[in-house]
Design an enzyme around this catalytic site. Structure first.
Site, PDB file in Angstrom:
ATOM      1  N   ASP A 108      23.753 -45.659  14.928  1.00 42.06           N
ATOM      2  CA  ASP A 108      25.102 -45.150  15.200  1.00 42.06           C
ATOM      3  C   ASP A 108      26.046 -46.219  15.727  1.00 42.06           C
ATOM      4  OD1 ASP A 108      23.640 -45.331  17.556  1.00 42.06           O
ATOM      5  OD2 ASP A 108      23.552 -43.189  17.884  1.00 42.06           O
ATOM      6  N   GLU A 144      24.447 -34.287  18.393  1.00 43.23           N
ATOM      7  CA  GLU A 144      24.600 -33.481  19.601  1.00 43.23           C
ATOM      8  C   GLU A 144      24.140 -32.044  19.349  1.00 43.23           C
ATOM      9  OE1 GLU A 144      24.984 -35.066  22.086  1.00 43.23           O
ATOM     10  OE2 GLU A 144      26.797 -36.281  22.238  1.00 43.23           O
TER      11      GLU A 144
HETATM   12  C1  F6R Z   1      21.675 -44.876  20.683  1.00 48.83           C
HETATM   13  C2  F6R Z   1      21.427 -43.464  20.398  1.00 48.83           C
HETATM   14  C3  F6R Z   1      21.322 -42.443  21.476  1.00 48.83           C
HETATM   15  C4  F6R Z   1      20.501 -42.885  22.668  1.00 48.83           C
HETATM   16  C5  F6R Z   1      20.405 -41.775  23.707  1.00 48.83           C
HETATM   17  C6  F6R Z   1      19.676 -42.222  24.965  1.00 48.83           C
HETATM   18  O1  F6R Z   1      21.715 -45.635  19.503  1.00 48.83           O
HETATM   19  O2  F6R Z   1      21.326 -43.142  19.274  1.00 48.83           O
HETATM   20  O3  F6R Z   1      20.748 -41.281  20.935  1.00 48.83           O
HETATM   21  O4  F6R Z   1      19.219 -43.249  22.248  1.00 48.83           O
HETATM   22  O5  F6R Z   1      21.683 -41.337  24.056  1.00 48.83           O
HETATM   23  O6  F6R Z   1      20.425 -43.211  25.594  1.00 48.83           O
HETATM   24  P1  F6R Z   1      19.800 -44.094  26.766  1.00 48.83           P
HETATM   25  O7  F6R Z   1      18.688 -44.866  26.158  1.00 48.83           O
HETATM   26  O8  F6R Z   1      20.913 -44.990  27.209  1.00 48.83           O
HETATM   27  O9  F6R Z   1      19.331 -43.141  27.796  1.00 48.83           O
END
Ligand code: F6R
Length: 272
Positions: free
Chosen positions: A67, A143
């Site tokens: 993303d 989401e």
């Molecule tokens: C990032 C992504 C998101 C994150 C998720 C967790 O490329 O696709 O889905 O993996 O929001 O974020 P962190 O690792 O910062 O807790």
């Protein structure tokens, strides 16, 4: 889902890096799906160490990121392209032209998303997709409410995600509201998925993803449908899983199988 529970995020990250490195060694021209955020950082550091100290060779590897924030160009410090350069690509011998991150400044997103999907297909498909887990249970930026068949497209970030990511932008009001993201359907087409989640704050999302019903309200739960999904958690993020003891037993058997110690599993022995 195969569930691996490590003592802490450090050993979990090293375990994840080993899965990636084993694939790169076994299939040097493999296609990796990559994630950003806090979760994969230590795994990326371990891959960089393996490249420097063990000669892990990325010269034939292709990568696709999950993303990118809409509106951020590749040189914006908070863009996911910049994140990948700083935390992985600039430190390994991957060809820059073999690393793909969605373009947050595309003029025609519909076309861009179609082309991104086509590029994944043209490269032979993703062999291993690395995933983090949002505290609302999202994978990539799918989401709650995202179709479990969704493809790469624009998505509005949930308020929980905006809040979670405000720390990188210096305030909620500075976080972009839209992202371009691979869909759940795109992710499920990867040959293998490796989901990482560490820390107590991820425990409810891990529980819902692994042991909850399959629902678009927790897009990570779609991984239950995948033939080869592996979850690597630390003891804090796995603390709400009811079947922890069983997952440990499965893992012990898996280790014996991988070491070829079949007799201990009763394989090949005669029972009377
Ligand atoms: C990032 C992504 C998101 C994150 C998720 C967790 O490329 O696709 O889905 O993996 O929001 O974020 P962190 O690792 O910062 O807790």
């Amino acid at each position: 889902m195969r569930v691996i529970i490590e003592a802490d995020s450090d050993s979990g990250s090293k375990r994840a890096a080993r899965f990636l490195a084993d694939l790169v060694r076994r299939k040097p021209e493999c296609v990796l799906g990559l994630a950003t955020g806090s979760t994969p950082l230590a795994a990326y550091r371990e891959l960089i160490r393996m490249h420097r100290e063990e000669g892990l060779d990325f010269s034939r590897v292709t990568t696709f990121n999950l993303d990118e924030y809409v509106g951020l160009g590749p040189t914006h410090p908070q863009s996911y392209r910049a994140f990948m350069q700083q935390n992985l690509f600039d430190h390994i011998n991957i060809r820059p032209t073999s690393t793909f991150v969605p373009d947050g400044r595309a003029l025609d997103f519909e076309l861009h998303c179609r082309q991104y999907e086509q590029r994944i297909r043209d490269s032979g498909g993703i062999d291993l997709q690395l995933l983090g887990l949002g505290s609302d249970g999202h994978i990539a930026f799918n989401e709650p409410g995202s179709s479990l068949g969704s493809r790469t497209r624009l998505k509005t970030l949930a308020s929980e995600t905006v809040r979670d990511n405000a720390r990188f932008f210096g305030g909620e009001d500075k976080v972009p509201r839209l992202a371009v993201t691979m869909g759940v359907g795109t992710i499920l087409e990867s040959r293998r998925c490796l989901l990482l989640a560490f820390g107590e704050h991820k425990a409810p999302a891990v529980r819902d993803t692994v042991e909850g019903p399959i629902t678009s309200q927790v897009t990570g739960s779609a991984l239950q449908l995948h033939r080869e999904a592996i979850g690597i958690f630390d003891s804090a993020s796995a603390s709400l899983l009811v079947r922890r003891a069983y997952y440990a037993e499965v893992e012990a058997s898996q280790q014996l199988l991988e070491r070829g110690e079949y007799r201990q599993l009763g394989i090949g022995s005669q029972s009377t």
